[in-house]
Write an enzyme that holds these catalytic residues in place. Sequence first.
Site, PDB file in Angstrom:
ATOM      1  N   HIS A  67       0.825  -1.214   0.000  1.00 36.37           N
ATOM      2  CA  HIS A  67       0.000   0.000   0.000  1.00 36.37           C
ATOM      3  C   HIS A  67       0.854   1.257   0.000  1.00 36.37           C
ATOM      4  CE1 HIS A  67      -4.237  -1.590   1.016  1.00 36.37           C
ATOM      5  NE2 HIS A  67      -3.520  -2.578   0.520  1.00 36.37           N
ATOM      6  N   VAL A  71       1.306   4.076  -3.848  1.00 41.41           N
ATOM      7  CA  VAL A  71       0.845   5.464  -3.724  1.00 41.41           C
ATOM      8  C   VAL A  71       2.054   6.357  -3.423  1.00 41.41           C
ATOM      9  CG1 VAL A  71      -0.670   7.040  -2.468  1.00 41.41           C
ATOM     10  CG2 VAL A  71      -1.401   4.688  -2.877  1.00 41.41           C
ATOM     11  N   GLY A  73       4.901   6.036  -4.508  1.00 40.80           N
ATOM     12  CA  GLY A  73       6.136   5.263  -4.514  1.00 40.80           C
ATOM     13  C   GLY A  73       6.520   4.753  -3.126  1.00 40.80           C
ATOM     14  N   ASP A  75       8.031   5.255  -0.334  1.00 39.14           N
ATOM     15  CA  ASP A  75       8.644   6.386   0.372  1.00 39.14           C
ATOM     16  C   ASP A  75       8.101   6.541   1.787  1.00 39.14           C
ATOM     17  OD1 ASP A  75       6.075   7.244  -0.073  1.00 39.14           O
ATOM     18  OD2 ASP A  75       6.637   9.234  -0.805  1.00 39.14           O
ATOM     19  N   SER A  77       5.281   7.078   2.773  1.00 39.85           N
ATOM     20  CA  SER A  77       4.247   8.112   2.936  1.00 39.85           C
ATOM     21  C   SER A  77       3.022   7.542   3.664  1.00 39.85           C
ATOM     22  CB  SER A  77       3.849   8.702   1.580  1.00 39.85           C
ATOM     23  OG  SER A  77       3.521   7.690   0.668  1.00 39.85           O
ATOM     24  N   PRO A 164      -6.030  -1.292  -5.942  1.00 39.02           N
ATOM     25  CA  PRO A 164      -6.905  -2.281  -6.605  1.00 39.02           C
ATOM     26  C   PRO A 164      -7.970  -2.772  -5.625  1.00 39.02           C
ATOM     27  CG  PRO A 164      -4.793  -3.290  -5.984  1.00 39.02           C
ATOM     28  CD  PRO A 164      -4.700  -1.833  -5.633  1.00 39.02           C
ATOM     29  N   SER A 242       1.741 -19.185   7.516  1.00 35.06           N
ATOM     30  CA  SER A 242       2.901 -19.745   6.811  1.00 35.06           C
ATOM     31  C   SER A 242       2.885 -19.351   5.333  1.00 35.06           C
ATOM     32  CB  SER A 242       2.993 -21.269   7.025  1.00 35.06           C
ATOM     33  OG  SER A 242       2.152 -21.927   6.172  1.00 35.06           O
TER      34      SER A 242
HETATM   35  C1  HEM Z   1      -3.854  -7.774  -6.576  1.00 30.12           C
HETATM   36  C2  HEM Z   1      -4.539  -6.808  -6.006  1.00 30.12           C
HETATM   37  C3  HEM Z   1      -4.871  -6.854  -4.538  1.00 30.12           C
HETATM   38  C4  HEM Z   1      -6.099  -6.704  -3.982  1.00 30.12           C
HETATM   39  C5  HEM Z   1      -7.392  -6.416  -4.731  1.00 30.12           C
HETATM   40  C6  HEM Z   1      -5.955  -6.878  -2.563  1.00 30.12           C
HETATM   41  C7  HEM Z   1      -6.972  -6.786  -1.649  1.00 30.12           C
HETATM   42  C8  HEM Z   1      -6.892  -7.169  -0.333  1.00 30.12           C
HETATM   43  C9  HEM Z   1      -7.989  -7.198   0.586  1.00 30.12           C
HETATM   44  C10 HEM Z   1      -9.426  -6.780   0.281  1.00 30.12           C
HETATM   45  C11 HEM Z   1      -7.521  -7.666   1.780  1.00 30.12           C
HETATM   46  C12 HEM Z   1      -8.335  -7.884   3.056  1.00 30.12           C
HETATM   47  C13 HEM Z   1      -8.197  -6.700   3.971  1.00 30.12           C
HETATM   48  C14 HEM Z   1      -8.898  -6.866   5.303  1.00 30.12           C
HETATM   49  O1  HEM Z   1     -10.017  -7.351   5.364  1.00 30.12           O
HETATM   50  O2  HEM Z   1      -8.301  -6.496   6.331  1.00 30.12           O
HETATM   51  C15 HEM Z   1      -6.114  -7.929   1.597  1.00 30.12           C
HETATM   52  C16 HEM Z   1      -5.305  -8.420   2.587  1.00 30.12           C
HETATM   53  C17 HEM Z   1      -3.954  -8.635   2.422  1.00 30.12           C
HETATM   54  N1  HEM Z   1      -3.203  -8.296   1.316  1.00 30.12           N
HETATM   55 FE1  HEM Z   1      -3.911  -7.745  -0.476  1.00 30.12          FE
HETATM   56  N2  HEM Z   1      -4.650  -7.136  -2.268  1.00 30.12           N
HETATM   57  C18 HEM Z   1      -3.943  -7.130  -3.446  1.00 30.12           C
HETATM   58  C19 HEM Z   1      -2.578  -7.307  -3.594  1.00 30.12           C
HETATM   59  C20 HEM Z   1      -1.709  -7.547  -2.551  1.00 30.12           C
HETATM   60  C21 HEM Z   1      -0.265  -7.574  -2.678  1.00 30.12           C
HETATM   61  C22 HEM Z   1       0.514  -7.288  -3.959  1.00 30.12           C
HETATM   62  C23 HEM Z   1       0.228  -7.886  -1.438  1.00 30.12           C
HETATM   63  C24 HEM Z   1       1.667  -8.033  -1.030  1.00 30.12           C
HETATM   64  C25 HEM Z   1       2.602  -8.565  -1.765  1.00 30.12           C
HETATM   65  C26 HEM Z   1      -0.905  -8.062  -0.564  1.00 30.12           C
HETATM   66  C27 HEM Z   1      -0.823  -8.448   0.748  1.00 30.12           C
HETATM   67  C28 HEM Z   1      -1.906  -8.649   1.574  1.00 30.12           C
HETATM   68  C29 HEM Z   1      -1.816  -9.261   2.893  1.00 30.12           C
HETATM   69  C30 HEM Z   1      -0.564  -9.848   3.532  1.00 30.12           C
HETATM   70  C31 HEM Z   1      -3.105  -9.246   3.429  1.00 30.12           C
HETATM   71  C32 HEM Z   1      -3.544  -9.730   4.818  1.00 30.12           C
HETATM   72  C33 HEM Z   1      -3.498  -8.556   5.761  1.00 30.12           C
HETATM   73  C34 HEM Z   1      -3.870  -8.862   7.172  1.00 30.12           C
HETATM   74  O3  HEM Z   1      -4.180 -10.007   7.518  1.00 30.12           O
HETATM   75  O4  HEM Z   1      -3.845  -7.902   7.971  1.00 30.12           O
HETATM   76  N3  HEM Z   1      -2.051  -7.819  -1.251  1.00 30.12           N
HETATM   77  N4  HEM Z   1      -5.765  -7.603   0.316  1.00 30.12           N
END
Ligand code: HEM
Length: 316
Positions: A67, A71, A73, A75, A77, A164, A242
């Site tokens: 995140h 946004v 870059g 940095d 922010s 996204p 994991s």
């Molecule tokens: C491809 C587009 C992506 C979308 C649409 C997306 C969307 C989401 C959403 C909706 C959640 C649930 C948030 C919540 O209920 O707290 C989430 C959690 C998460 N996302 Fe993504 N995400 C994307 C890409 C990524 C990328 C690139 C990463 C890191 C490499 C990432 C890492 C994570 C992690 C680790 C969680 C779990 C966070 C937690 O348990 O606190 N996501 N994501």
Amino acid sequence: MARLRLAFVAAAVVSAAFMSPSAVAQLRPDYYASICPNLETIVRGSVQQSMAKSPISAPAALRLFFHDCVVRGCDASIMIVNSNGDDEWRNSDNQSLKPDGFQTILNAKAAVDSDPQCRYKVSCADILALAAKESVYQSGGPNYQVELGRYDGRVSTRDIVVLPHANFNLDQLNAFFSGLGLSQTDMIALSGGHTLGAADCPFFQYRIGTDTTMDSSLAAQLRGTCSSNPNGFAFLDGSPVSFDNAFYRNLQGGRGLLGSDQVLYSDTRSRGTVDYYASNQGAFFGDFKAAMTKLGRVGVKTAATGEIRRDCRFPN
Ligand code: HEM
């Protein structure tokens, strides 16, 4: 509508700025070799402690890095707290970021600054990149050399945030990631970050009973989870602490939680990569490392455009 258009224009301007080759050139793994030689060991120890205190620390820190980078870059922010409330983390799309991720970075920064040699010499952006890697590695994922030498941004504003969404289709996902200079393969590998952590019901509830790509037993289970508890959540894959390729095997079985994850398997243009990672964890790890490195180069600030923040929450 005007606001939406503005967001797109802002996104285009930001993506153009992301591609600055001179900013990328300064990054290297040994950037702090003489400035703060124990940096990696210090961050590793601190992240280990944060993870021992909170099971959410690692997923939250990894997500925070994503995140941040998309946004303005990479940095840091996302860490800035503005007294008038106009900052990135208060954008509605960032409201589900867990405090544990921010705390993990603040703890690591405090640990780094407690070493007199390192004090105020390491950027929050680099600590965030290192902490994201440690979160992956200490959860069983790949280790890799993190490129370093980012400076911290001085600006954070709420309305510039474009992320996204969980209901994106493949074209929308590809459009978003290509704006960052990342390929479809990078995007599929990075989505494997969802091998860690959880999602709240509002992000997937709408799919239950309507999205035919969802496995019916998962749908029944999730219906129970979300109807009985207003704060319900589910793990993004079966093994939330994991880091492994179970995420991709889940997609093959229709057990992806988010629409944007399951679409990687239901769309035949990306299914081959999902199948590949599902059967070959080493290939997933290799591509994940490469994609994280590319993500870490997005919009990097230099000494001319940034600073080394003393407190990650406030510009100096
Ligand atoms: C491809 C587009 C992506 C979308 C649409 C997306 C969307 C989401 C959403 C909706 C959640 C649930 C948030 C919540 O209920 O707290 C989430 C959690 C998460 N996302 Fe993504 N995400 C994307 C890409 C990524 C990328 C690139 C990463 C890191 C490499 C990432 C890492 C994570 C992690 C680790 C969680 C779990 C966070 C937690 O348990 O606190 N996501 N994501």
